[in-house]
Enzyme design. Structure first.
Site, PDB file in Angstrom:
ATOM      1  N   CYS A  82      23.051  24.297  40.033  1.00 28.22           N
ATOM      2  CA  CYS A  82      23.543  24.041  38.676  1.00 28.22           C
ATOM      3  C   CYS A  82      22.406  24.212  37.668  1.00 28.22           C
ATOM      4  O   CYS A  82      21.935  25.320  37.442  1.00 28.22           O
ATOM      5  CB  CYS A  82      24.186  22.664  38.592  1.00 28.22           C
ATOM      6  SG  CYS A  82      25.246  22.442  37.140  1.00 28.22           S
ATOM      7  N   TYR A  83      21.894  23.151  37.055  1.00 32.85           N
ATOM      8  CA  TYR A  83      20.750  23.267  36.143  1.00 32.85           C
ATOM      9  C   TYR A  83      19.597  23.970  36.842  1.00 32.85           C
ATOM     10  O   TYR A  83      18.902  24.786  36.231  1.00 32.85           O
ATOM     11  CB  TYR A  83      20.326  21.865  35.687  1.00 32.85           C
ATOM     12  CG  TYR A  83      19.134  21.844  34.747  1.00 32.85           C
ATOM     13  CD1 TYR A  83      19.320  21.790  33.361  1.00 32.85           C
ATOM     14  CD2 TYR A  83      17.836  21.872  35.239  1.00 32.85           C
ATOM     15  CE1 TYR A  83      18.232  21.771  32.493  1.00 32.85           C
ATOM     16  CE2 TYR A  83      16.744  21.854  34.376  1.00 32.85           C
ATOM     17  CZ  TYR A  83      16.942  21.803  33.019  1.00 32.85           C
ATOM     18  OH  TYR A  83      15.862  21.791  32.162  1.00 32.85           O
ATOM     19  N   HIS A 169      28.174  22.564  42.864  1.00 35.44           N
ATOM     20  CA  HIS A 169      27.487  21.499  43.597  1.00 35.44           C
ATOM     21  C   HIS A 169      27.966  21.475  45.063  1.00 35.44           C
ATOM     22  O   HIS A 169      29.010  20.888  45.365  1.00 35.44           O
ATOM     23  CB  HIS A 169      27.758  20.144  42.949  1.00 35.44           C
ATOM     24  CG  HIS A 169      27.070  19.969  41.636  1.00 35.44           C
ATOM     25  ND1 HIS A 169      25.790  19.491  41.520  1.00 35.44           N
ATOM     26  CD2 HIS A 169      27.488  20.227  40.367  1.00 35.44           C
ATOM     27  CE1 HIS A 169      25.444  19.445  40.251  1.00 35.44           C
ATOM     28  NE2 HIS A 169      26.453  19.897  39.523  1.00 35.44           N
ATOM     29  N   GLU A 171      26.760  19.764  47.392  1.00 37.42           N
ATOM     30  CA  GLU A 171      26.503  18.460  47.996  1.00 37.42           C
ATOM     31  C   GLU A 171      27.683  17.501  47.891  1.00 37.42           C
ATOM     32  O   GLU A 171      27.742  16.506  48.627  1.00 37.42           O
ATOM     33  CB  GLU A 171      25.261  17.821  47.360  1.00 37.42           C
ATOM     34  CG  GLU A 171      25.383  17.433  45.895  1.00 37.42           C
ATOM     35  CD  GLU A 171      25.057  18.556  44.926  1.00 37.42           C
ATOM     36  OE1 GLU A 171      24.762  18.261  43.758  1.00 37.42           O
ATOM     37  OE2 GLU A 171      25.110  19.735  45.341  1.00 37.42           O
ATOM     38  N   ASP A 227      22.007  -4.402  55.009  1.00 38.75           N
ATOM     39  CA  ASP A 227      20.680  -3.999  54.558  1.00 38.75           C
ATOM     40  C   ASP A 227      19.612  -5.015  54.962  1.00 38.75           C
ATOM     41  O   ASP A 227      18.589  -4.664  55.551  1.00 38.75           O
ATOM     42  CB  ASP A 227      20.670  -3.819  53.040  1.00 38.75           C
ATOM     43  CG  ASP A 227      21.839  -3.002  52.533  1.00 38.75           C
ATOM     44  OD1 ASP A 227      22.438  -2.277  53.346  1.00 38.75           O
ATOM     45  OD2 ASP A 227      22.157  -3.084  51.338  1.00 38.75           O
TER      46      ASP A 227
END
Length: 509
Positions: A82-83, A169, A171, A227
């Site tokens: 993209c960018y 994208h 991803e 976590d």
């Protein structure tokens, strides 16, 4: 041990962490670095590829981040997304134009006759996720057009087979075969072998923790969530009795939390501290969610410091901070926009007497779960749904009070019981209740009521960065609603949240 590494230059996209996630799924380690970093004269030997992320700025605008163009002349293959593709094209001599119309959402690829190594063997017509205003008008010298989306150039590839640009994208899960495109770049083009595993992570972290801590004592904030539990297990393997786990009952927990932690971690040096009055008194009347998070974060640290004062040579505080906590809290890698502060990150006071240890800071949730399996944690603990560090404080919207928290705690327990009875625990990322400071009229037992509304939230997700609401069976929703209204004093109305992330977040605050 040195692992082959892919560096990602972050230009501010909220998808940057997803690029890292997709690469790590291949067993390849990657690091996210600020796009403003100066390119080194020579890359480290372990770096095998470079990715330029997307970003919110325009490469043609005055607000474009500073960029060292030498990054485009390294010895490793480069992929611009993209960018990143627009920047690559502009810096190497192509042209980029501001689009007359912006392109957001799904589009379909039309492959060229020579699609290049990333798209070869694809049939075309794949749905891909676009998010851009500018577009490449003409590729730079030495590049060919690999695919289009209507009139827009959707992919370019260098004739040397080492440089690529994707306007979409790959991803995000919306892009068909996006993971395969990333695999082809990382494995086929960069030649990465995929030797980064949960087992190797544990071995390396154990060595690093031992070298850092020496003979000192480490306190670990153990909440019982995935976590903090994985963090505690990792530290226990590295340090044994040098680790002291602190479970803080802050009055913002779900039903049965303290008892469950006491049972599972009985072999650890575990201290259960009842600080509920201290937390609830401090939060009395607080309505702003950021204020809640920051006050809770500071109180947690003060409790840990008080416990540390009773221990010899206690110099470290360990937390179960994950990468999504960091990227959504502060822009530590690149110019990514802040979404909210996390109590482990943005909520920490500036001055602490303990040094932080965050061994999972660069991991995603499912990576932390895989590490937990290596460390031998129970299946129930590893697959426990995420629970926010600030606890029920950020699910009890508006001013906190003991009666409101009690109602929320019981309603949440009912939802968890019904989800478990329906066999949906493993298929749902999170399911919980939010209590709203909104009262409505009801009728119960022929009497008028004027009580608060509760909202049930259930989402599916892979990593917590995006999420879709779950279409729970009506019968299940009906049972949960009926039980909450009949069994929980103070709630007379139940709604169901049908918002996805984005545009909403998973938690309400």
């Amino acid at each position: 041990m040195q692992h082959q590494t892919v560096w990602i230059l972050d230009f501010g996209s909220q998808y940057t962490q997803l690029i890292a996630r997709r690469i790590r799924e291949l067993g390849v380690y990657c690091e996210i670095r600020p796009c403003t970093d100066i390119a080194p004269d020579a890359l480290p030997e372990d770096v095998v590829g470079l990715v330029l992320s997307g970003g919110p700025a325009s490469v043609l605008g005055t607000d474009a981040p500073a960029f060292d163009a030498r990054w485009l002349h390294t010895s490793v293959p480069t992929l611009g997304i993209c960018y990143g593709m627009q920047l690559l094209a502009l810096e190497l001599g192509g042209t980029v134009h501001r689009g007359r119309t912006r392109e957001y959402g799904l589009a379909h690829l039309e492959l060229s006759d020579e699609p290049g190594p990333l798209l070869v063997d694809f049939e075309g017509g794949d749905a891909v996720w676009m998010s851009h205003g500018d577009h490449v008008e003409r590729p730079p010298p030495g590049f060919r057009i690999s695919a289009r989306s209507g009139e827009v150039i959707a992919a370019i590839s260098g004739e040397d087979g080492r440089s690529f640009g994707l306007q979409f994208h790959p991803e995000v899960t919306h892009s068909e075969h996006g993971s395969e495109l990333i695999r082809r770049f990382v494995i086929d083009v960069c030649g990465a072998v995929g030797d980064w595993t949960p087992g190797s992570f544990v071995e390396e972290q154990v060595e690093r923790i031992q070298a850092l801590v020496g003979e000192a004592t480490v306190l670990c904030g153990l909440s019982g969530g995935v976590d903090s539990s994985v963090t505690a297990a990792l530290l226990h393997r590295a340090l044994g009795d040098q680790l002291v786990c602190i479970f803080v009952d802050n009055g913002l927990l779900r039903e049965g939390e303290a008892e469950a932690v006491r049972r599972e971690f009985s072999e650890y040096q575990l201290r259960i501290v009842d600080a509920s009055e201290r937390f609830l008194d401090a939060l009395q009347g607080v309505t702003d969610p950021e204020t809640k998070r920051k006050q809770i974060g500071e109180l947690f640290v003060r409790v840990f410091e008080a416990e540390a004062a009773t221990l010899p040579d206690a110099r470290f505080l360990a937390q179960g901070t994950l990468y999504p906590d960091v990227i959504e809290s502060v822009s530590v890698r690149g110019p990514s926009a802040m979404i909210k502060s996390h109590h482990n990150v943005g909520g920490l006071p500036e001055r602490m007497s303990l040094s932080l240890i965050e061994p999972l800071r660069e991991l995603f949730k499912d990576e932390a779960r895989a590490v937990g399996e290596v460390l031998g944690l129970s299946e129930a603990r590893i697959w426990r749904q995420p629970f926010p560090g600030p606890g029920l404080a950020v699910r009890c919207l508006g001013a906190l009070s003991r009666p409101r928290l009690a109602a929320l705690r019981r309603a949440d327990a009912i939802v968890r019981e019904e989800i478990a009875a329906a066999g949906l625990e493993r298929s749902i990322w999170q399911s919980f209740v939010v209590l709203l400071p909104v009262r409505s009229v009801g009728v119960m037992g022929d009497e008028r009521t004027y009580e608060e509304a509760a909202v049930i939230r259930a989402v599916r997700s892979h990593d917590g960065m995006t999420a879709d609401w779950v279409q729970l069976p009506y019968e299940l929703l009906g049972r949960m609603s009926s039980r909450i209204i009949n069994e929980v004093e103070g709630i007379n109305r139940v709604a169901y949240d049908v918002s996805s992330k984005p545009p909403a977040t998973i938690e309400w605050e």
